[in-house]
Design an enzyme around this catalytic site. Structure first.
Site, PDB file in Angstrom:
ATOM      1  N   LYS A 161      40.193  25.035  38.925  1.00  0.00           N
ATOM      2  CA  LYS A 161      38.774  25.050  38.491  1.00  0.00           C
ATOM      3  C   LYS A 161      38.485  23.797  37.658  1.00  0.00           C
ATOM      4  O   LYS A 161      37.434  23.168  37.812  1.00  0.00           O
ATOM      5  CB  LYS A 161      38.465  26.319  37.691  1.00  0.00           C
ATOM      6  N   TYR A 168      45.754  28.325  39.172  1.00  0.00           N
ATOM      7  CA  TYR A 168      44.385  28.731  39.531  1.00  0.00           C
ATOM      8  C   TYR A 168      43.380  28.107  38.559  1.00  0.00           C
ATOM      9  O   TYR A 168      42.407  27.474  38.970  1.00  0.00           O
ATOM     10  CB  TYR A 168      44.249  30.269  39.522  1.00  0.00           C
ATOM     11  N   SER A 200      34.745  28.790  36.043  1.00  0.00           N
ATOM     12  CA  SER A 200      35.208  29.947  35.273  1.00  0.00           C
ATOM     13  C   SER A 200      35.322  29.606  33.798  1.00  0.00           C
ATOM     14  O   SER A 200      35.615  28.467  33.439  1.00  0.00           O
ATOM     15  CB  SER A 200      36.580  30.349  35.819  1.00  0.00           C
TER      16      SER A 200
HETATM   17  C1  UD1 Z   1      41.209  36.840  34.848  1.00  0.00           C
HETATM   18  C2  UD1 Z   1      41.828  35.499  34.879  1.00  0.00           C
HETATM   19  C3  UD1 Z   1      40.731  34.455  34.909  1.00  0.00           C
HETATM   20  C4  UD1 Z   1      39.857  34.675  36.137  1.00  0.00           C
HETATM   21  C5  UD1 Z   1      39.302  36.101  36.069  1.00  0.00           C
HETATM   22  C6  UD1 Z   1      38.508  36.443  37.319  1.00  0.00           C
HETATM   23  C7  UD1 Z   1      43.975  35.767  33.710  1.00  0.00           C
HETATM   24  C8  UD1 Z   1      44.796  35.361  32.546  1.00  0.00           C
HETATM   25  N1  UD1 Z   1      42.717  35.314  33.761  1.00  0.00           N
HETATM   26  O1  UD1 Z   1      40.453  36.964  33.649  1.00  0.00           O
HETATM   27  O2  UD1 Z   1      41.296  33.180  34.953  1.00  0.00           O
HETATM   28  O3  UD1 Z   1      38.815  33.745  36.153  1.00  0.00           O
HETATM   29  O4  UD1 Z   1      40.367  37.029  35.962  1.00  0.00           O
HETATM   30  O5  UD1 Z   1      39.314  36.771  38.393  1.00  0.00           O
HETATM   31  O6  UD1 Z   1      44.439  36.488  34.554  1.00  0.00           O
HETATM   32  N2  UD1 Z   1      43.699  44.365  31.548  1.00  0.00           N
HETATM   33  C9  UD1 Z   1      44.417  45.512  31.239  1.00  0.00           C
HETATM   34  N3  UD1 Z   1      44.980  46.201  32.266  1.00  0.00           N
HETATM   35  C10 UD1 Z   1      44.855  45.819  33.579  1.00  0.00           C
HETATM   36  C11 UD1 Z   1      44.104  44.663  33.890  1.00  0.00           C
HETATM   37  C12 UD1 Z   1      43.552  43.947  32.844  1.00  0.00           C
HETATM   38  O7  UD1 Z   1      44.559  45.873  30.073  1.00  0.00           O
HETATM   39  O8  UD1 Z   1      45.408  46.507  34.450  1.00  0.00           O
HETATM   40  C13 UD1 Z   1      43.073  43.604  30.453  1.00  0.00           C
HETATM   41  C14 UD1 Z   1      43.534  42.168  30.374  1.00  0.00           C
HETATM   42  O9  UD1 Z   1      44.715  42.069  29.594  1.00  0.00           O
HETATM   43  C15 UD1 Z   1      42.321  41.497  29.721  1.00  0.00           C
HETATM   44  C16 UD1 Z   1      41.134  42.313  30.264  1.00  0.00           C
HETATM   45  O10 UD1 Z   1      41.690  43.547  30.703  1.00  0.00           O
HETATM   46  O11 UD1 Z   1      42.377  41.629  28.342  1.00  0.00           O
HETATM   47  C17 UD1 Z   1      40.434  41.642  31.421  1.00  0.00           C
HETATM   48  O12 UD1 Z   1      41.405  41.302  32.402  1.00  0.00           O
HETATM   49  P1  UD1 Z   1      41.019  40.739  33.855  1.00  0.00           P
HETATM   50  O13 UD1 Z   1      40.016  41.627  34.483  1.00  0.00           O
HETATM   51  O14 UD1 Z   1      42.295  40.498  34.590  1.00  0.00           O
HETATM   52  O15 UD1 Z   1      40.267  39.382  33.538  1.00  0.00           O
HETATM   53  P2  UD1 Z   1      40.766  38.119  32.672  1.00  0.00           P
HETATM   54  O16 UD1 Z   1      42.203  38.158  32.398  1.00  0.00           O
HETATM   55  O17 UD1 Z   1      39.841  37.996  31.516  1.00  0.00           O
END
Ligand code: UD1
Length: 342
Positions: A156, A152, A127
């Site tokens: 990795k 997690y 990742s």
């Molecule tokens: C997350 C994990 C990462 C993992 C990846 C795949 C964290 C900090 N990181 O990545 O380690 O490899 O998932 O499973 O959790 N967001 C919103 N609202 C929501 C959900 C997300 O605003 O309800 C935003 C988050 O703040 C972020 C973006 O969307 O800025 C992407 O979020 P997400 O899909 O959870 O992925 P990551 O956080 O990048």
């Protein structure tokens, strides 16, 4: 004769898409999964798409005797793609030992059996979380590995270290670690896709479930980041495109084209998109509005990360091809199918 590839976690989200691409490229696939976070229904989806139902063995890779029995049963195995792992960041903070045990022991069992049964090639699901918040963007494979933000993420990093050390002590073993950015979307047929259990943690399943009426409101975590619209930026990569990179990696290992016994590649699009851009693009391509509210930042989130994909483009001969628009549409088509929405 077709080369036989073991896909661990092959009924899961990325694993099932990879099984499809392997079969389409003429490989034979055997899936191992304990169905901890997926269902055997994906086998039906894989079969409908490819016309081939892969062999399936349901067991836990943490049980060494079962892993050995598997290698004995499949002596023609040529290579492994190891997806099977726990991946919920929040849960890993609550239950770190569950994560360390599952994610590390399964890999170590596979590596021991690879030595014992002379199966030298493995592709490992890693990742971009290993980079944390990189100083320079886009992030290349040479960026430093930063201390993990969660157990997690640490699994990795440790798994990559286990692999790096193993190729020293077992010189026949060849490893490609693929560092995924943010995989989203579903197969264009909508026959396989992501099946989050309970409330989704990731952005796109939350968006599609909100659009489908399962969730009242999407929370956008932060609009005060130093980014063009204030929301956080990620590199969203189409899951079927991502799956194809695994086929390239397997080809490279089986044809012994690898230059080092441990190689790693970023898999992304090379383009960053903000949370608000994802929401607005989703609304534009589907015509469905998403009820959202800006709330505070989520702990542990990085501001912005997207990939420099030149190494994967040049060395693996792979490039992400699907637009964010088509990918979000595929995610919506899958959600509609799950919920019986016309
Ligand atoms: C997350 C994990 C990462 C993992 C990846 C795949 C964290 C900090 N990181 O990545 O380690 O490899 O998932 O499973 O959790 N967001 C919103 N609202 C929501 C959900 C997300 O605003 O309800 C935003 C988050 O703040 C972020 C973006 O969307 O800025 C992407 O979020 P997400 O899909 O959870 O992925 P990551 O956080 O990048």
């Amino acid at each position: 004769m077709k080369d036989l590839i073991l896909v661990t976690g092959g009924t899961g989200y990325i694993g099932s898409h990879t099984a499809v691409e392997l079969i389409n490229e003429g490989y034979e696939v055997v899936i191992v999964d304990n169905l901890a976070n997926s269902t055997a229904d994906s086998l039906d989806g894989i079969e409908k798409i490819t016309g081939v139902r892969p062999a399936f063995e349901q067991f836990d890779l943490c049980d060494k005797s079962l892993v050995e029995a598997f290698f004995e049963k499949y002596p023609k195995l040529k290579a492994i793609i190891h997806f099977a792992a726990y991946k919920a960041v929040g849960e890993s903070v609550e239950l770190p030992l569950k994560y360390y045990r599952n994610n590390l022991v399964s890999l170590m069992n596979l590596l021991e059996c690879m030595g014992q049964f002379k199966v030298p090639s493995i592709v490992f699901s890693s990742s971009c979380t290993v980079y944390g918040q990189p100083k320079d963007l886009p992030v290349t494979e040479n960026a430093p590995i930063l201390p993990a933000e969660s157990p997690y993420g640490n699994t990795k990093q440790i798994c990559e270290e286990i692999l790096r050390d193993s190729v020293h002590s077992m010189p026949d073993i060849r490893v490609i670690a693929l560092r995924y950015f943010n995989p989203i979307g579903a197969h264009p047929t909508a026959l396989i896709g992501e099946l989050p259990r309970g409330i989704p943690n990731n952005l796109v399943p939350f968006v599609t479930q909100t659009a489908a009426g399962l969730r009242g409101e999407l929370k956008v975590f932060g609009d005060d980041y130093p980014t063009p619209d204030g929301s956080a930026v990620r590199d969203y990569i189409n899951v079927a495109d991502l799956a194809k990179a695994h086929v390239s990696a397997i080809g490279r290992l089986l044809n012994q084209k690898n230059e080092a016994n441990f190689e790693f590649f970023n898999l992304g699009t090379g383009r960053g998109s903000s949370v608000l851009e994802v929401v607005k693009t989703f609304e534009k391509v589907t015509g469905v509005s998403v009820n959202y509210k800006i709330v505070g930042r989520r702990a542990g989130d990085v501001v912005a990360v997207w990939a420099d994909t030149s190494k994967a483009n040049e060395v693996l001969g792979w490039k992400a091809a699907t637009s964010l628009e088509d990918t979000l549409l595929s995610a919506w088509n899958w959600e509609k199918k799950l919920r019986g929405i016309q």
